[in-house]
Design a protein around this motif. Structure first.
Motif, PDB file in Angstrom:
ATOM      1  N   GLY A 187      14.084 -30.756 -31.601  1.00  0.00           N
ATOM      2  CA  GLY A 187      14.906 -30.222 -30.404  1.00  0.00           C
ATOM      3  C   GLY A 187      13.678 -30.262 -29.353  1.00  0.00           C
ATOM      4  N   ASP A 188      14.334 -29.963 -28.032  1.00  0.00           N
ATOM      5  CA  ASP A 188      13.381 -29.785 -26.928  1.00  0.00           C
ATOM      6  C   ASP A 188      13.094 -28.180 -26.865  1.00  0.00           C
ATOM      7  OD1 ASP A 188      15.658 -28.193 -26.098  1.00  0.00           O
ATOM      8  OD2 ASP A 188      16.425 -29.782 -24.729  1.00  0.00           O
ATOM      9  N   THR A 189      12.207 -28.207 -25.814  1.00  0.00           N
ATOM     10  CA  THR A 189      11.698 -26.372 -25.865  1.00  0.00           C
ATOM     11  C   THR A 189      12.622 -25.383 -25.439  1.00  0.00           C
ATOM     12  OG1 THR A 189       9.625 -27.450 -24.990  1.00  0.00           O
ATOM     13  CG2 THR A 189      10.237 -25.078 -24.605  1.00  0.00           C
ATOM     14  N   MET A 190      13.703 -25.791 -24.557  1.00  0.00           N
ATOM     15  CA  MET A 190      14.632 -24.733 -24.048  1.00  0.00           C
ATOM     16  C   MET A 190      15.726 -24.418 -25.509  1.00  0.00           C
ATOM     17  SD  MET A 190      13.959 -23.650 -21.283  1.00  0.00           S
ATOM     18  CE  MET A 190      15.329 -22.647 -21.426  1.00  0.00           C
ATOM     19  N   SER A 191      15.944 -25.494 -26.174  1.00  0.00           N
ATOM     20  CA  SER A 191      16.853 -25.147 -27.199  1.00  0.00           C
ATOM     21  C   SER A 191      16.200 -24.407 -28.775  1.00  0.00           C
ATOM     22  CB  SER A 191      17.582 -26.521 -28.019  1.00  0.00           C
ATOM     23  OG  SER A 191      16.566 -27.430 -28.494  1.00  0.00           O
ATOM     24  N   THR A 192      14.988 -24.723 -28.637  1.00  0.00           N
ATOM     25  CA  THR A 192      14.150 -24.102 -29.558  1.00  0.00           C
ATOM     26  C   THR A 192      13.749 -22.601 -29.310  1.00  0.00           C
ATOM     27  OG1 THR A 192      12.854 -26.068 -30.200  1.00  0.00           O
ATOM     28  CG2 THR A 192      11.947 -24.114 -30.822  1.00  0.00           C
ATOM     29  N   ILE A 193      13.632 -22.335 -27.961  1.00  0.00           N
ATOM     30  CA  ILE A 193      13.547 -20.871 -27.480  1.00  0.00           C
ATOM     31  C   ILE A 193      14.822 -20.468 -27.921  1.00  0.00           C
ATOM     32  CG2 ILE A 193      13.340 -19.375 -25.385  1.00  0.00           C
ATOM     33  CD1 ILE A 193      11.496 -21.262 -24.172  1.00  0.00           C
ATOM     34  N   GLY A 194      15.914 -20.890 -27.618  1.00  0.00           N
ATOM     35  CA  GLY A 194      17.313 -20.373 -28.061  1.00  0.00           C
ATOM     36  C   GLY A 194      17.312 -19.698 -29.467  1.00  0.00           C
ATOM     37  N   ARG A 195      16.777 -20.723 -30.170  1.00  0.00           N
ATOM     38  CA  ARG A 195      17.122 -20.522 -31.818  1.00  0.00           C
ATOM     39  C   ARG A 195      16.099 -19.128 -32.271  1.00  0.00           C
ATOM     40  NH1 ARG A 195      21.238 -21.694 -34.623  1.00  0.00           N
ATOM     41  NH2 ARG A 195      19.495 -21.328 -36.439  1.00  0.00           N
ATOM     42  N   MET A 196      14.684 -19.249 -31.650  1.00  0.00           N
ATOM     43  CA  MET A 196      13.741 -18.367 -31.772  1.00  0.00           C
ATOM     44  C   MET A 196      14.117 -16.908 -31.263  1.00  0.00           C
ATOM     45  SD  MET A 196      10.646 -18.379 -33.263  1.00  0.00           S
ATOM     46  CE  MET A 196       9.996 -20.219 -33.092  1.00  0.00           C
ATOM     47  N   GLU A 197      15.016 -16.951 -30.349  1.00  0.00           N
ATOM     48  CA  GLU A 197      15.291 -15.684 -29.858  1.00  0.00           C
ATOM     49  C   GLU A 197      16.394 -15.075 -30.674  1.00  0.00           C
ATOM     50  OE1 GLU A 197      16.557 -12.495 -27.265  1.00  0.00           O
ATOM     51  OE2 GLU A 197      14.854 -13.832 -27.140  1.00  0.00           O
ATOM     52  N   GLY A 198      17.062 -15.933 -31.611  1.00  0.00           N
ATOM     53  CA  GLY A 198      18.026 -15.370 -32.798  1.00  0.00           C
ATOM     54  C   GLY A 198      17.213 -14.757 -33.777  1.00  0.00           C
ATOM     55  N   LEU A 199      15.991 -14.892 -33.927  1.00  0.00           N
ATOM     56  CA  LEU A 199      15.232 -14.932 -35.272  1.00  0.00           C
ATOM     57  C   LEU A 199      14.284 -13.805 -35.137  1.00  0.00           C
ATOM     58  CD1 LEU A 199      14.076 -18.382 -36.391  1.00  0.00           C
ATOM     59  CD2 LEU A 199      15.352 -16.577 -37.819  1.00  0.00           C
ATOM     60  N   ILE A 200      13.385 -13.859 -34.083  1.00  0.00           N
ATOM     61  CA  ILE A 200      12.408 -12.795 -34.015  1.00  0.00           C
ATOM     62  C   ILE A 200      12.722 -11.491 -33.199  1.00  0.00           C
ATOM     63  CG2 ILE A 200       9.939 -12.486 -32.886  1.00  0.00           C
ATOM     64  CD1 ILE A 200       9.162 -15.310 -33.432  1.00  0.00           C
TER      65      ILE A 200
END
Length: 355
Positions: A309-322
């Motif tokens: 994925g691109d950076t923005m979609s990866t940030i979205g996933r990370m927000e739900g994890l950390i």
């Protein structure tokens, strides 16, 4: 049979973790616990069947045998949204009542988890207060205390609950240690004077906010390129490497124990992160880094993982994890239970809902 709907002021307030912890405490007290998330908004595929991620977690934790369609009878799909906008009548009152009747069988108490923020689902007539009214249950409101403006959010949320008797109380969650005295001596009495019962004040906890790198790899469907022997290291923050390199080094050094997200073509940022000894590098765009970067990361013991994925979609996933307590690890469950037992008036809450 008793029940309570656990709602929140906004996403990631901690209602799922509190629902889990309270449920375990009730089971330890000998109660038979049921669970329901009436409206599924975190859709996942489970063996070809659409379900809700929170509901699946609760099925595992509480060993529930109820049908998925009863635990989460309504799924917020695109088709549902289009039907709501087109004015198609769905008769959700009966759907919810029938499902609630099923999950309540042979249960002493049913925990009902709200949808996102308290107003989530309002376009379908399914905001948390509306669901609470349909099911005839009280509400417990969870608010993440990030600043004094959390009080404004609480007061606005209370306006959405038309019947004051519907509110069992509120829990202030993730209170920073430096703010604990302020909250207990000023905020709690202020809310009490407004007729709002505070049943708990939970401190921010690093155990619940941290996540092992292996969980990041699993959730992002990432490929591990380096540092595979360090995947159980814990991280508490994520940083985005999108600046010039000199600023990046200072930025990374001010935030130790972080995972850095950057493009796979940003070798300068990648080397800066390694030099600053971050915990992990997540490279986006499915772009392979140079051998020099991988060699330096291996030498420093820093995992490097690659995502499509691109950076923005990866940030979205990370927000739900950390920073959010997803209970894939047993130690998080134990810690959540401990925090609730030490900081929430559980017996008082049970008395309010009739247990």
């Amino acid at each position: 049979m008793a029940s309570i709907l656990i709602s929140s002021s906004e996403k990631y307030s901690g209602k799922s973790s509190l629902c889990t912890g309270i449920g375990i405490i009730l089971q330890n007290k000998g109660y038979s616990v049921g669970y329901m998330k009436p409206i599924g908004n975190m859709l996942v595929d489970v063996n070809g069947v659409l379900s809700d991620e929170d509901a699946e977690q609760m099925r595992r934790v509480f060993d529930l045998k109820d049908d998925r369609n009863h635990i989460t009878p309504i799924l917020l799909t695109d088709n549902l949204a289009e039907d709501a906008l087109a004015g198609v009548e769905k008769h959700f009152d009966k759907t919810l009542a029938d499902a609630f009747s099923e999950v309540s069988k042979d249960k002493d108490v049913v925990l009902i988890e709200g949808t996102g923020g308290i107003g989530g689902g309002a376009m379908y007539g399914l905001s948390d207060p509306q669901v609470s009214s349909i099911l005839g249950t009280k509400m417990l409101l969870v608010t993440r205390y990030d600043s004094v403006y959390a009080v404004d959010r609480i007061l606005c949320d209370i306006e959405l609950i038309h019947d004051p008797d519907m509110l069992a109380g509120i829990i202030l969650n993730e209170v920073d240690e430096s703010q604990m005295t302020y909250v207990c001596e000023l905020v709690v009495p202020f809310l009490k004077d407004k007729g709002i019962k505070v049943v708990g004040v939970l401190p921010k906890d690093s155990t619940l906010r941290s996540v092992p790198i292996s969980e990041i790899v699993e959730d992002l469907h990432a490929e591990v390129l380096a540092g595979s022997e360090h995947l159980e290291e814990l991280v508490e923050h994520y940083l985005v490497g999108a600046m010039e390199v000199n600023s990046a080094i200072k930025y990374f050094r001010r935030n130790p124990g972080s995972v850095v997200i950057t493009g796979g073509d940003r070798a300068d940022i990648q080397m800066a992160a390694i030099e600053a000894r971050v915990k992990c590098l997540v490279l986006t765009g499915n772009l392979q880094p140079s051998g020099a970067v991988l060699g330096s990361a291996d030498e420093a013991g820093i995992p490097v993982v690659l995502v499509r994925g691109d950076t923005m979609s990866t940030i979205g996933r990370m927000e739900g994890l950390i920073g959010h307590a997803r209970f894939r690890k047993e130690h998080k469950l134990d810690r959540m239970v401990e925090l609730i037992e030490n900081n929430v008036d559980v017996d008082g809450l049970l008395s309010i809902i009739g247990l």
